[in-house]
Design an enzyme around this catalytic site. Structure first.
Site, short mmCIF file in Angstrom:
data_model
loop_
_atom_site.label_atom_id
_atom_site.label_comp_id
_atom_site.label_asym_id
_atom_site.label_seq_id
_atom_site.Cartn_x
_atom_site.Cartn_y
_atom_site.Cartn_z
N SER A 1 4.04 -20.52 -5.13
CA SER A 1 3.54 -21.83 -5.54
C SER A 1 2.23 -22.15 -4.82
CB SER A 1 4.60 -22.90 -5.26
OG SER A 1 4.24 -24.12 -5.86
N ASN A 2 1.81 -23.40 -4.82
CA ASN A 2 0.58 -23.81 -4.11
C ASN A 2 0.76 -25.22 -3.55
OD1 ASN A 2 -0.33 -25.80 -6.17
ND2 ASN A 2 -0.36 -23.96 -7.45
N HIS A 3 -0.29 -25.70 -2.88
CA HIS A 3 -0.17 -26.97 -2.14
C HIS A 3 -0.40 -28.23 -2.96
CE1 HIS A 3 0.31 -25.15 1.74
NE2 HIS A 3 -0.75 -24.39 1.55
N ALA B 1 -2.29 -27.66 -10.98
CA ALA B 1 -2.71 -26.41 -10.35
C ALA B 1 -1.70 -25.35 -10.81
CB ALA B 1 -2.70 -26.56 -8.84
#
Ligand code: CTP
Length: 420
Positions: A226-228, A294
């Site tokens: 995943s991402n932030h 995102a």
């Protein structure tokens, strides 16, 4: 200009050598017809005399909750409610830090916390104090609370250092205040970010789909890629569109945040594929689509139904495949009447890369965030954007809270839709 006439302004003076400049500022404001009340912190009084300011403002200077010369209590709530606008100048690093964290240990910070009117702050400090991440983070926080930064000047500082950190000149502060009032900003209260019945209904009758947040690409039952992304920007866009009268569908990846406005229809999703299905399912009845998510560009080629074990392995290779580009797909299928907006987060050659994305994905406009800009991107409540549109127009915006940025983006889309 007469915009300052009759305006009730509190000036909060804090401990900085630049406090002397506020004498001139007070004189100019009174000359313009503003009603000025001064609050000084204890530290301010070591630099300048209260008598100077009571003489210039024609009002008693406030400093303590209970003044020594009388038994009367200074009612900080009343003072806060009296003001049309609070200006903290010079705002020292110490006071900025108190304002950012809600410390309330003097009359000025108590008035600040009680006030409902806009608060503007003009910092003044030494170069290294100004550049320190603690100061910069506090400023970001203050902007995200809806306060307004009057930019510092650059030049020789009291320490002898040369650089940023000087208090803006009194004439520049006056100009800033005049523009601020002209834009109708004194009418905006701190609470109005979420509830404002005067918001124009310029999106009434429109159906809008917004993607937001990260996606999670599952590896096995316990792990994912995943991402932030927090989803904050997309959520702010959804809230603002709903307040402006639109029917809003928010396709939201896994995040702890959610919109407060129950009018926003939330479609929770996990993976890039889930998001693709949800967005494309809604798109044909959509007037405007904003892809702020995102989305993972790659996903594991296979998913293990059982936990992947490390036994016997020194290295581990993950094989990934491309996900579907939702925004690009919408650009391929969109009609002439539909407005399509994308986001670009770049670290270098920002304008060039964003322009390429705008063209390649057939967008009406793209919102560019540069990772090089302080206060922009995933981890912040603030954002600094540049909008590029299909007519090759490029517009830069100031660092603002994501709520204010959402309003700027919608204002731009509304004006663009008129000319489409
Ligand atoms: N986007 C999307 N679906 C994807 C990937 C991205 O809808 N699978 C959207 C994002 O929501 C955003 C824009 O496309 O609006 C970002 O463009 P993209 O080219 O994906 O940017 P990057 O991922 O940063 O691409 P690159 O790594 O090539 O810079």
């Amino acid at each position: 200009m007469a915009v300052l006439k009759g305006k009730k302004i509190i000036i909060g003076i804090t401990g900085s050598i630049a406090a002397y400049k506020v004498a001139m500022l007070t004189r100019l404001l009174v000359k313009e017809g503003a009603e000025v009340q001064i609050i000084m912190t204890e530290a301010a009084k070591t630099f300048v005399q209260a008598l100077t300011f009571s003489t210039l403002s024609k009002n008693r200077v406030h400093s303590e909750f209970v003044p020594t010369e009388g038994a009367l209590w200074t009612n900080h709530v009343e003072l806060g409610l009296w003001a049309d606008l609070i200006l903290i100048a010079p705002a020292s690093a110490n006071t900025l830090s108190k304002m950012a964290t809600g410390i309330c240990d003097n009359l000025l910070t108590a008035v600040y916390l009680s006030a409902k009117c806009p608060v503007l702050f003009a910092p003044a400090m030494d170069l290294d104090m100004w550049k320190h991440p603690a100061t910069q983070n506090n400023i970001e926080k203050l902007i995200s609370y809806g306060n307004h930064l009057i930019p510092v000047g650059s030049g020789e500082l009291a320490s002898g250092l040369v650089g940023e950190g000087r208090l803006a000149e009194p004439e520049d502060i006056i100009q800033f205040l005049e523009k601020f009032i002209e834009n109708g900003s004194t009418a905006v209260s701190k609470e109005s970010d979420s509830i404002d019945s005067s918001v124009s209904q310029d999106l009434k009758g429109k159906t809008i789909v917004i993607s937001a947040g990260p996606t999670q690409e599952s590896l096995d039952p316990v792990r994912f890629i995943s991402n932030h992304s927090s989803g904050r920007m997309g959520i702010a866009l959804a809230e603002d569109a709903a307040a402006r009268g639109a029917v809003v569908h928010l396709v939201l990846g896994p995040t702890n945040l959610k919109p407060e406005n129950p009018a926003v229809n939330v479609h929770p999703v996990k993976s890039a594929e889930d998001m693709f299905q949800a967005v494309t399912g809604l798109f044909n009845k959509t007037d405007i689509a904003i892809m702020a998510a995102a989305v993972a560009d790659f996903t594991p080629i296979s998913h293990s139904e059982t936990k992947i074990k490390k036994s016997g392995k020194d290295n581990m290779f993950l094989e990934l495949k491309r996900t579907k580009d939702i925004l690009k797909h919408l650009g391929e299928i969109k009609s002439k009447e539909q407005v399509l907006v994308g986001f670009a987060l770049e670290t270098n050659n920002e304008i060039e890369n964003a322009t390429k994305k705008l063209k390649k994905k057939n967008l009406d406009l793209i919102v560019l965030n540069s990772m090089r800009q302080k206060g922009a991107g995933f981890k912040h409540n603030t954002n600094k954007i540049t909008i590029l549109d299909r007519y090759n127009k490029i517009t830069d915006f100031e660092l603002k809270s994501k709520v204010e940025v959402a309003t700027d983006i919608w204002n731009y889309i509304v004006s663009l839709s008129v000319s489409l």
